[in-house]
Design a protein around this motif. Structure first.
Motif, short mmCIF file in Angstrom:
data_model
loop_
_atom_site.label_atom_id
_atom_site.label_comp_id
_atom_site.label_asym_id
_atom_site.label_seq_id
_atom_site.Cartn_x
_atom_site.Cartn_y
_atom_site.Cartn_z
N UNK A 313 3.25 -17.33 -8.82
CA UNK A 313 4.98 -17.80 -10.05
C UNK A 313 3.97 -17.50 -11.45
N UNK A 314 2.95 -16.95 -11.11
CA UNK A 314 2.78 -16.16 -12.38
C UNK A 314 1.19 -15.19 -11.84
N UNK A 315 1.50 -14.21 -12.89
CA UNK A 315 0.15 -13.09 -12.68
C UNK A 315 -0.88 -14.39 -13.30
N UNK A 316 -1.97 -13.88 -11.89
CA UNK A 316 -3.37 -14.20 -12.18
C UNK A 316 -4.39 -13.22 -12.66
N UNK A 317 -5.59 -13.35 -13.59
CA UNK A 317 -6.72 -12.42 -13.29
C UNK A 317 -6.66 -11.24 -12.50
N UNK A 318 -6.88 -12.14 -10.91
CA UNK A 318 -6.39 -11.24 -9.55
C UNK A 318 -5.74 -10.23 -9.20
N UNK A 319 -4.68 -10.06 -9.76
CA UNK A 319 -3.38 -9.27 -9.71
C UNK A 319 -4.08 -8.32 -10.89
N UNK A 320 -4.24 -9.28 -12.33
CA UNK A 320 -4.29 -7.99 -13.08
C UNK A 320 -5.59 -6.86 -13.09
N UNK A 321 -7.34 -7.69 -12.07
CA UNK A 321 -7.87 -6.82 -12.11
C UNK A 321 -7.52 -5.77 -11.01
N UNK A 322 -6.74 -5.97 -9.83
CA UNK A 322 -6.25 -5.05 -9.09
C UNK A 322 -5.56 -4.05 -9.84
N UNK A 323 -4.64 -4.32 -9.90
CA UNK A 323 -3.44 -3.27 -11.18
C UNK A 323 -4.76 -2.24 -12.29
N UNK A 324 -5.43 -2.70 -13.13
CA UNK A 324 -6.58 -2.39 -13.70
C UNK A 324 -7.73 -1.39 -13.01
N UNK A 325 -7.95 -1.87 -11.74
CA UNK A 325 -8.94 -0.61 -10.99
C UNK A 325 -7.43 0.16 -10.57
N UNK A 326 -6.39 0.14 -10.62
CA UNK A 326 -5.55 1.34 -9.62
C UNK A 326 -5.34 2.11 -10.38
N UNK A 327 -4.91 1.13 -11.78
CA UNK A 327 -4.23 2.18 -13.23
C UNK A 327 -5.07 3.14 -14.05
N UNK A 328 -5.53 2.05 -15.02
CA UNK A 328 -6.48 2.59 -15.72
C UNK A 328 -8.18 2.94 -15.38
N UNK A 329 -8.67 2.60 -14.06
CA UNK A 329 -9.95 2.92 -14.08
C UNK A 329 -9.86 4.26 -12.87
N UNK A 330 -9.21 3.67 -12.31
CA UNK A 330 -8.06 5.37 -10.92
C UNK A 330 -9.31 4.86 -9.84
N UNK A 331 -9.21 3.49 -9.57
CA UNK A 331 -9.73 3.50 -8.30
C UNK A 331 -11.72 3.48 -8.51
N UNK A 332 -11.65 3.57 -9.53
CA UNK A 332 -12.96 3.59 -9.94
C UNK A 332 -13.53 2.53 -10.16
N UNK A 333 -14.64 1.90 -9.62
CA UNK A 333 -15.07 0.02 -9.76
C UNK A 333 -15.99 0.23 -10.92
#
Length: 742
Positions: A313-333
């Protein structure tokens, strides 16, 4: 909005740290307008509750309750700004309402019998795990966050929580004895509030306990449970806390996975997703990483899309974490780990007012931290101290004294005094909330840091049975500038050193004494009494050294090797030419004595070479004797290891020694060589890469041998035979030797 076990009693079941629960509690209290607020917490700390309203109280903070007789028996009650209990306290104090804690007093829980019972009880399983899985979540953390913590409208939430926890408890089996006692006491406190005439009673407790406080139960049953409980005297205070200590990984039982994220949800209820993505970008930019505004927008869009795909129903930390990994971190953990530590968990240390009750030692420590401009912080920081500066010297003195009190606020970095001079110290400092308990424990020794450290040193000196323990204590006292205790420790050292006949123990005791003298000028400590002890110790060591180096097995020889090396370093540090000559003579006795273990004979020779007391012409015969065919290969390998440990220069620049080593290796049978290969490799393993390359280069391009042997030219070598040897040499040296010779 609530469940009522009786007229006017409203039970609000919460998670102990959660912004949604905190928001719900505030909303419920505003609607209920209670006459009194009862909170799950330690009644032992009721008198401290008014301090929570002071301006100097800045969460995260915690109540520390400890047993007066045994301060190590202590418990923490942490509060963040988003803790429902904290918001309930603030609501009550802001309206001048009575507010009380109602949990079972720690005066009953910190007695040894109760602690043993608690330890024996199995940990309570996650009661919400089944409900979370039924709702499609992998764990209860994410489920509770979606259901409660991100909720803006609290209507009906407490009724729903009560219903869910009632169902869970019905299938959960018997309640552990300690939990039954706690709930009995909470019910007793509710009854007491009703007896006092309060009409509207608000109870804030953990959701697990809510059903037990709602259900009617005869008072006599609770009184029977609580009758005759053992009791101890306790004290309580407020202390600063950290967000990382609110996390699961800290071991805190009621912790949350991401307290920094929860603080963000509380402080930024509007547009929490976009502001969180912006904070991630700001953090990455601060670390020199690219994070554009376009990437922030794309991160938010991806997080929203993931939430929709997952049926959230709302964006949670899990979704933000996965999105940040893909976009802002360019897949680098790797950057994502930084985001987790700095943002999701969070950093920073809370603050408490200066007038909070505290033991005198804690007040003295706080004053010293202020005067030395060394405030406690939860971040790990490097302090580079120059002891010629009064401020840095004061900081060093404080950190050393605290270590003597077993309060490890600072940890010395690698000892760089020898490399940078005697006026430098590097410390890694980080304040952990648990150190508050250490301060309370140390207060038994004194009311100031100096007096407590002095008393602690004297007590440890009186208890010491080994000389090395005393000399280490003396060195620590010098660094801490505890002049009042140094003479006491010296007296114990003098007494024990004259009675000790254990040469290895004397060897271990020697280096700390030398360091005490060497650095005594920095601390303005008289060194003459210590020098007298040093000279007496050295005389006894030199007499007993040969006997301490014979009839040793492999393990004992290695232990003695370490003691010998440390003793030699101390002799060099002492800078006494006469004593160095005596030391060199003692080492020569080890070199010439066949009964001494090979490792020690080789090491003794190496040390004499470093001192410049062995001529090059004498080195070859000694090597040929030690590596002769008559010497057992294992003994020869041990001698070689003792000789070369430290630097390859000894081999590289002494042809006689090189030739002896080459002759020894060439004379080994295949079986013996394979057997001794691990020992030989160990001897060479401590060399640096540059040293091994230099040795490999010498192997490829041999110099003229000493002693009449003919010069070996590379064009004389048989390539096929060389090809068979190179892999073995590569194995020994740890470098490739497959290049063409020439």
């Amino acid at each position: 909005m609530s469940a009522e076990p009786g007229a006017g009693v409203h039970v609000l079941g919460v998670r102990h740290h959660g912004p949604g629960s905190a928001r719900g509690v505030r909303s419920a209290l505003e609607a209920l307008q209670p006459d009194v607020v009862l909170i799950e917490g330690p009644p032992d700390a009721d008198e401290l509750l008014p301090l929570a309203a002071q301006a100097g109280m800045k969460p995260p903070v915690a109540l520390l309750v400890y047993a007066l007789d045994t301060p190590a028996h202590a418990v923490f009650y942490p509060f963040a700004v988003f803790s429902p209990e904290w918001q309930a306290i603030q609501y009550a104090l802001g309206r001048s309402l009575p507010v009380r804690f109602i949990d079972l007093p720690q005066a009953h829980q910190l007695v040894p019998e109760a602690l043993a019972q608690e330890k024996a009880e199995p940990p309570r399983e996650d009661a919400l795990a089944g409900l979370a899985r039924a709702a499609g979540h992998e764990d209860s953390e994410g489920w509770w966050e979606q259901l409660i913590e991100q909720r803006q409208d609290a209507r009906g939430v407490f009724e729903a929580v009560l219903e869910a926890m009632t169902a869970v408890r019905e299938v959960g089996g018997d309640i552990p004895p300690r939990e039954a006692l706690r709930e009995a006491h909470m019910r007793r406190c509710i009854r007491q509030a009703r007896k006092e005439g309060f009409q509207r009673i608000a109870v804030v407790c953990g959701a697990w306990h809510a059903p037990a406080l709602v259900q009617a139960r005869p008072a006599r049953e609770d009184d029977a449970l609580l009758k005759g409980l053992p009791k101890t005297k306790v004290a309580a205070t407020w202390i600063p806390w950290t967000y990382d200590r609110l996390g699961w990984r800290s071991g805190y039982g009621a912790g949350v996975e991401s307290p920094g994220w929860y603080a963000h949800l509380w402080l930024t209820p509007e547009r929490p997703v976009s502001t969180w993505a912006a904070r991630i970008a700001q953090l990455l930019r601060g670390e020199g990483l690219d994070a554009s505004s376009a990437s922030v927008i794309e991160t938010v869009r991806l997080a929203e899309a993931l939430a929709a795909l997952r049926g959230r129903s709302a964006v949670g930390l899990g979704e933000l974490r996965d999105a940040a990994l893909s976009v802002l971190c360019e897949g680098d953990a790797t950057p994502l780990a930084l985001v987790h530590d700095r943002l999701e968990v969070g950093t920073g240390l809370g603050e408490v007012p200066s007038d909070v009750p505290a033991v005198p030692l804690a007040r003295d420590l706080a004053a010293l931290q202020k005067s030395l401009r060394l405030p406690p912080t939860s971040e790990s920081k490097l302090q580079e101290l120059d002891l010629r500066k009064e401020l840095d010297r004061g900081r060093s003195r404080l950190l050393h004294r605290l270590r003597l009190l077993d309060i490890p606020w600072g940890t010395p970095e690698d000892d760089t005094r020898n490399a940078k001079g005697t006026f430098r110290e590097n410390w890694r400092v980080k304040w952990e909330p648990e150190l508050a308990v250490r301060v309370v424990e140390a207060s038994l020794f004194g009311n100031t840091v100096e007096s407590a450290a002095t008393s602690r040193v004297r007590a440890r000196a009186a208890e010491a049975k080994e000389l090395d323990t005393l000399t280490a204590l003396l060195e620590a006292s010098l660094l801490a500038e505890l002049s009042a205790s140094i003479d006491t420790v010296l007296g114990h050292v003098q007494e024990l050193s004259t009675r000790s006949a254990d040469v290895p123990k004397l060897m271990e005791a020697f280096p700390p004494l030398v360091r005490t003298v060497r650095y005594g000028s920095v601390r303005e400590t008289p060194t003459e009494p210590i020098l007298a002890i040093i000279h007496g110790l050295l005389e006894r060591i030199l007499i007993g050294l040969p006997g301490a180096c014979v009839a040793l097995d492999e393990d004992a020889a290695r232990e003695r090797h370490g003691q010998l090396s440390a003793l030699h370093a101390a002799m060099v540090l002492l800078e006494d030419k006469e004593r160095l000559e005596e030391w060199s003579h003692a080492l020569e006795g080890l070199v010439q004595r066949d009964a001494v273990h090979g490792l020690l004979r080789g090491a003794a020779l190496r040390l004499r070479v470093e001192m410049g007391h062995v001529e090059d012409a004498a080195l070859g015969p000694l090597a040929r004797k030690a590596l002769s065919p008559a010497v057992p290969p294992a003994e020869a390998a041990a001698w070689l290891e003792g000789l070369v440990t430290g630097s390859a220069l000894l081999l590289l620049h002494r042809d006689d020694l090189w030739a002896a080593l080459d002759g020894w290796l060439s004379g080994l049978t295949r079986e013996t060589f394979v057997e001794q290969l691990p020992l030989v490799r160990r001897a060479f393993s401590r060399f640096g890469a540059a040293e091994r390359r230099a040795m490999a280069d010498r192997i490829r391009r041999p110099a003229t041998a000493v002693g009449g042997a003919r010069s070996v030219r590379t064009d004389d070598l048989d390539p096929e035979r060389v090809a068979q040897v190179l892999p073995v040499l590569s194995l020994i040296l740890g470098v490739r030797l497959d290049e063409n010779l020439g």
